[in-house]
Motif scaffolding. Structure first.
Motif, PDB file in Angstrom:
ATOM      1  N   ASN A  94       0.869  -1.180   0.000  1.00  0.00           N
ATOM      2  CA  ASN A  94       0.000   0.000   0.000  1.00  0.00           C
ATOM      3  C   ASN A  94       0.902   1.225   0.000  1.00  0.00           C
ATOM      4  OD1 ASN A  94      -2.808  -0.862   0.112  1.00  0.00           O
ATOM      5  ND2 ASN A  94      -2.289  -1.778   2.097  1.00  0.00           N
ATOM      6  N   ASN A  95       1.190   1.698  -1.196  1.00  0.00           N
ATOM      7  CA  ASN A  95       2.174   2.780  -1.333  1.00  0.00           C
ATOM      8  C   ASN A  95       1.547   4.098  -1.791  1.00  0.00           C
ATOM      9  OD1 ASN A  95       4.973   3.965  -2.128  1.00  0.00           O
ATOM     10  ND2 ASN A  95       3.773   3.999  -4.019  1.00  0.00           N
ATOM     11  N   ALA A  96       0.459   4.036  -2.583  1.00  0.00           N
ATOM     12  CA  ALA A  96      -0.102   5.264  -3.166  1.00  0.00           C
ATOM     13  C   ALA A  96      -0.331   6.311  -2.082  1.00  0.00           C
ATOM     14  CB  ALA A  96      -1.420   4.952  -3.875  1.00  0.00           C
ATOM     15  N   GLY A  97       0.078   7.518  -2.353  1.00  0.00           N
ATOM     16  CA  GLY A  97      -0.118   8.570  -1.358  1.00  0.00           C
ATOM     17  C   GLY A  97       0.128   9.941  -1.952  1.00  0.00           C
ATOM     18  N   ILE A  98      -0.417  10.933  -1.282  1.00  0.00           N
ATOM     19  CA  ILE A  98      -0.222  12.321  -1.722  1.00  0.00           C
ATOM     20  C   ILE A  98       0.155  13.183  -0.516  1.00  0.00           C
ATOM     21  CG2 ILE A  98      -1.808  12.253  -3.699  1.00  0.00           C
ATOM     22  CD1 ILE A  98      -3.861  13.688  -1.778  1.00  0.00           C
ATOM     23  N   ALA A  99       0.719  14.345  -0.800  1.00  0.00           N
ATOM     24  CA  ALA A  99       0.998  15.325   0.251  1.00  0.00           C
ATOM     25  C   ALA A  99       0.572  16.689  -0.281  1.00  0.00           C
ATOM     26  CB  ALA A  99       2.481  15.336   0.589  1.00  0.00           C
ATOM     27  N   PRO A 100      -0.457  17.300   0.311  1.00  0.00           N
ATOM     28  CA  PRO A 100      -0.843  18.637  -0.159  1.00  0.00           C
ATOM     29  C   PRO A 100       0.218  19.652   0.223  1.00  0.00           C
ATOM     30  CG  PRO A 100      -2.100  18.052   1.799  1.00  0.00           C
ATOM     31  CD  PRO A 100      -1.234  16.861   1.469  1.00  0.00           C
ATOM     32  N   ARG A 101       0.149  20.797  -0.400  1.00  0.00           N
ATOM     33  CA  ARG A 101       1.128  21.852  -0.096  1.00  0.00           C
ATOM     34  C   ARG A 101       1.123  22.153   1.405  1.00  0.00           C
ATOM     35  NH1 ARG A 101       3.553  25.225  -3.467  1.00  0.00           N
ATOM     36  NH2 ARG A 101       4.543  27.028  -2.537  1.00  0.00           N
ATOM     37  N   SER A 102       2.311  22.304   1.963  1.00  0.00           N
ATOM     38  CA  SER A 102       2.444  22.604   3.389  1.00  0.00           C
ATOM     39  C   SER A 102       1.685  23.901   3.724  1.00  0.00           C
ATOM     40  CB  SER A 102       3.937  22.751   3.702  1.00  0.00           C
ATOM     41  OG  SER A 102       4.099  23.117   5.033  1.00  0.00           O
ATOM     42  N   THR A 103       0.710  23.815   4.643  1.00  0.00           N
ATOM     43  CA  THR A 103      -0.178  24.938   4.957  1.00  0.00           C
ATOM     44  C   THR A 103      -0.542  24.906   6.435  1.00  0.00           C
ATOM     45  OG1 THR A 103      -1.212  24.521   2.797  1.00  0.00           O
ATOM     46  CG2 THR A 103      -2.356  26.051   4.240  1.00  0.00           C
ATOM     47  N   LEU A 104      -0.540  26.048   7.083  1.00  0.00           N
ATOM     48  CA  LEU A 104      -0.948  26.082   8.497  1.00  0.00           C
ATOM     49  C   LEU A 104      -2.426  25.683   8.613  1.00  0.00           C
ATOM     50  CD1 LEU A 104       0.845  29.339   9.727  1.00  0.00           C
ATOM     51  CD2 LEU A 104       1.599  26.945   9.926  1.00  0.00           C
ATOM     52  N   ILE A 105      -2.792  25.083   9.750  1.00  0.00           N
ATOM     53  CA  ILE A 105      -4.133  24.504   9.925  1.00  0.00           C
ATOM     54  C   ILE A 105      -5.245  25.513   9.609  1.00  0.00           C
ATOM     55  CG2 ILE A 105      -5.734  23.617  11.691  1.00  0.00           C
ATOM     56  CD1 ILE A 105      -3.258  22.175  12.919  1.00  0.00           C
ATOM     57  N   ALA A 106      -5.055  26.752   9.996  1.00  0.00           N
ATOM     58  CA  ALA A 106      -6.093  27.765   9.763  1.00  0.00           C
ATOM     59  C   ALA A 106      -6.432  27.911   8.286  1.00  0.00           C
ATOM     60  CB  ALA A 106      -5.636  29.101  10.327  1.00  0.00           C
ATOM     61  N   LYS A 107      -5.506  27.516   7.415  1.00  0.00           N
ATOM     62  CA  LYS A 107      -5.711  27.734   5.965  1.00  0.00           C
ATOM     63  C   LYS A 107      -5.904  26.428   5.187  1.00  0.00           C
ATOM     64  CE  LYS A 107      -4.456  32.180   5.767  1.00  0.00           C
ATOM     65  NZ  LYS A 107      -4.880  33.351   5.384  1.00  0.00           N
ATOM     66  N   VAL A 108      -5.915  25.291   5.862  1.00  0.00           N
ATOM     67  CA  VAL A 108      -6.070  24.016   5.132  1.00  0.00           C
ATOM     68  C   VAL A 108      -7.477  23.961   4.532  1.00  0.00           C
ATOM     69  CG1 VAL A 108      -6.213  21.502   5.384  1.00  0.00           C
ATOM     70  CG2 VAL A 108      -4.410  22.777   6.576  1.00  0.00           C
ATOM     71  N   THR A 109      -7.581  23.643   3.246  1.00  0.00           N
ATOM     72  CA  THR A 109      -8.906  23.583   2.619  1.00  0.00           C
ATOM     73  C   THR A 109      -9.544  22.229   2.926  1.00  0.00           C
ATOM     74  OG1 THR A 109      -8.073  22.628   0.562  1.00  0.00           O
ATOM     75  CG2 THR A 109      -8.117  25.034   0.698  1.00  0.00           C
ATOM     76  N   LEU A 110     -10.884  22.228   2.936  1.00  0.00           N
ATOM     77  CA  LEU A 110     -11.610  20.963   3.154  1.00  0.00           C
ATOM     78  C   LEU A 110     -11.242  19.958   2.076  1.00  0.00           C
ATOM     79  CD1 LEU A 110     -15.365  21.382   4.098  1.00  0.00           C
ATOM     80  CD2 LEU A 110     -13.526  20.242   5.351  1.00  0.00           C
ATOM     81  N   GLU A 111     -11.094  20.467   0.844  1.00  0.00           N
ATOM     82  CA  GLU A 111     -10.770  19.574  -0.279  1.00  0.00           C
ATOM     83  C   GLU A 111      -9.446  18.856  -0.029  1.00  0.00           C
ATOM     84  OE1 GLU A 111     -10.233  21.541  -3.985  1.00  0.00           O
ATOM     85  OE2 GLU A 111     -10.092  19.657  -5.093  1.00  0.00           O
ATOM     86  N   ASP A 112      -8.418  19.617   0.377  1.00  0.00           N
ATOM     87  CA  ASP A 112      -7.106  19.006   0.646  1.00  0.00           C
ATOM     88  C   ASP A 112      -7.194  18.017   1.809  1.00  0.00           C
ATOM     89  OD1 ASP A 112      -5.643  20.081  -1.375  1.00  0.00           O
ATOM     90  OD2 ASP A 112      -4.698  21.662  -0.173  1.00  0.00           O
ATOM     91  N   TRP A 113      -7.935  18.418   2.858  1.00  0.00           N
ATOM     92  CA  TRP A 113      -8.047  17.543   4.038  1.00  0.00           C
ATOM     93  C   TRP A 113      -8.667  16.199   3.631  1.00  0.00           C
ATOM     94  CZ3 TRP A 113      -6.232  17.473   8.919  1.00  0.00           C
ATOM     95  CH2 TRP A 113      -6.766  16.493   9.763  1.00  0.00           C
ATOM     96  N   PHE A 114      -9.848  16.259   2.997  1.00  0.00           N
ATOM     97  CA  PHE A 114     -10.564  15.015   2.671  1.00  0.00           C
ATOM     98  C   PHE A 114      -9.805  14.182   1.649  1.00  0.00           C
ATOM     99  CE2 PHE A 114     -14.569  17.169   4.249  1.00  0.00           C
ATOM    100  CZ  PHE A 114     -14.695  16.341   5.355  1.00  0.00           C
ATOM    101  N   ASN A 115      -9.188  14.850   0.687  1.00  0.00           N
ATOM    102  CA  ASN A 115      -8.452  14.114  -0.359  1.00  0.00           C
ATOM    103  C   ASN A 115      -7.247  13.380   0.237  1.00  0.00           C
ATOM    104  OD1 ASN A 115      -8.061  13.285  -2.983  1.00  0.00           O
ATOM    105  ND2 ASN A 115      -6.780  15.030  -3.503  1.00  0.00           N
ATOM    106  N   THR A 116      -6.577  14.035   1.180  1.00  0.00           N
ATOM    107  CA  THR A 116      -5.400  13.409   1.801  1.00  0.00           C
ATOM    108  C   THR A 116      -5.818  12.210   2.653  1.00  0.00           C
ATOM    109  OG1 THR A 116      -4.366  15.592   1.852  1.00  0.00           O
ATOM    110  CG2 THR A 116      -3.336  13.892   3.184  1.00  0.00           C
ATOM    111  N   ILE A 117      -6.863  12.379   3.427  1.00  0.00           N
ATOM    112  CA  ILE A 117      -7.334  11.261   4.266  1.00  0.00           C
ATOM    113  C   ILE A 117      -7.842  10.124   3.370  1.00  0.00           C
ATOM    114  CG2 ILE A 117      -9.011  10.540   6.033  1.00  0.00           C
ATOM    115  CD1 ILE A 117      -6.869  12.417   7.165  1.00  0.00           C
TER     116      ILE A 117
END
Ligand SMILES: NC(=O)c1ccc[n+]([C@@H]2O[C@H](COP(=O)([O-])OP(=O)(O)OC[C@H]3O[C@@H](n4cnc5c(N)ncnc54)[C@H](OP(=O)(O)O)[C@@H]3O)[C@@H](O)[C@H]2O)c1
Length: 243
Positions: A94-117
């Motif tokens: 199980n290797n597939a993975g992504i890392a969204p752009r480094s962003t402080l929590i106050a600015k993390v988008t819902l899209e990035d959060w859900f996509n990463t999880i």
């Protein structure tokens, strides 16, 4: 010129997710070099095609499927194809993975959060659940986590949460599969020079990072340890330590 596999994994079948490039491709190549039959999964069919062609020099059985690990239907389609060719799966990576752009929590988008999880945590769960009926005693499941499970940095909340969640999943999986004698290995690489840094941290010092081939070689050595001395966790770091 075709290469003759050394044979330590001849007769075994491995499925690697995110095998089109980076650590997934390097792992597939290291497994092929040991004579392992391969099933490559990824979203980009053109890249998968290149990977198949590059690996053909190893003279092992090779197949690839378009598969998005966020999508249960996509995973089901891949395993339908897989079962037409193979009765058994020996090694799941199980290797597939992504890392969204480094962003402080106050600015993390819902899209990035859900996509990463969805990619990094739900993906391995879904693929593992689909793979388990095909795995028997002696099998190995590798989950590619990260040293982010041990050391965190500001700006990496979604990635670190997904990988720490995956570590917990991996540890439970190991206990559940112990009676079946299926080993579960938590791979925890430090910084490795792959495309993932293009989004995560574009200016990261690539020259200080490990090469994906080195990580893959260490992983295959861990997979090859005798069953009575299983490697539960493999932590790898560049000689200079964390970036
Ligand atoms: N590089 C590092 O420093 C490092 C360190 C620790 C852990 N890791 C972990 O290593 C793994 C591989 O990353 P990498 O560094 O090799 O990055 P990479 O070069 O960007 O490769 C990521 C792979 O994952 C695939 N992928 C992404 N989303 C997917 C999805 N939804 N479904 C199926 N495949 C998907 C990509 O293929 P497509 O885009 O073609 O689908 C690609 O093959 C990740 O889990 C990452 O967290 C990396």
């Amino acid at each position: 010129m075709p290469r003759t596999p050394s044979g330590r994994l001849t007769g075994k079948v491995a499925l690697v997710t995110g095998a089109s490039r980076g650590l997934g491709y390097a792992t597939a190549e290291a497994l092929a070099a040991e004579g392992c039959s391969l099933w490559l999964a990824g979203r980009d069919t053109a890249l998968l095609g290149h990977a198949l062609s590059d690996l053909s020099k190893y003279n092992v059985s090779l197949f690839a499927s378009e598969c998005d690990v966020r999508e249960p239907e996509s995973i089901a389609r891949m395993f339908l194809d897989f079962r037409r060719k193979h009765k058994r799966l020996d090694i799941l990576v199980n290797n597939a993975g992504i890392a969204p752009r480094s962003t402080l929590i106050a600015k993390v988008t819902l899209e990035d959060w859900f996509n990463t999880i969805a990619t990094n945590l739900s993906g391995p769960f879904l693929v593992t659940q689909a793979a388990l009926p095909l795995m028997k005693s002696g099998g190995v499941i590798v989950n590619n986590l990260s040293v982010a499970t041990r050391q965190v940095f500001a700006g990496t909340s979604a990635y670190s949460a997904s990988k720490s969640g995956l570590l917990a999943f991996t540890n439970v999986l190991r206990e559940e599969l112990r009676p079946k004698k299926i080993r579960v290995l938590a791979l925890q690489p430090g910084a490795t020079d792959t495309d993932i840094w293009d989004t995560f941290w574009p200016d990261a010092p690539r020259q200080k990072m490990m090469k994906p081939e080195s990580v893959a070689r260490a992983l295959v050595n861990a997979i090859l340890t005798p069953a009575d001395a299983a490697v539960d966790e493999l932590v790898l770091n560049p000689p200079g330590g964390a970036l």
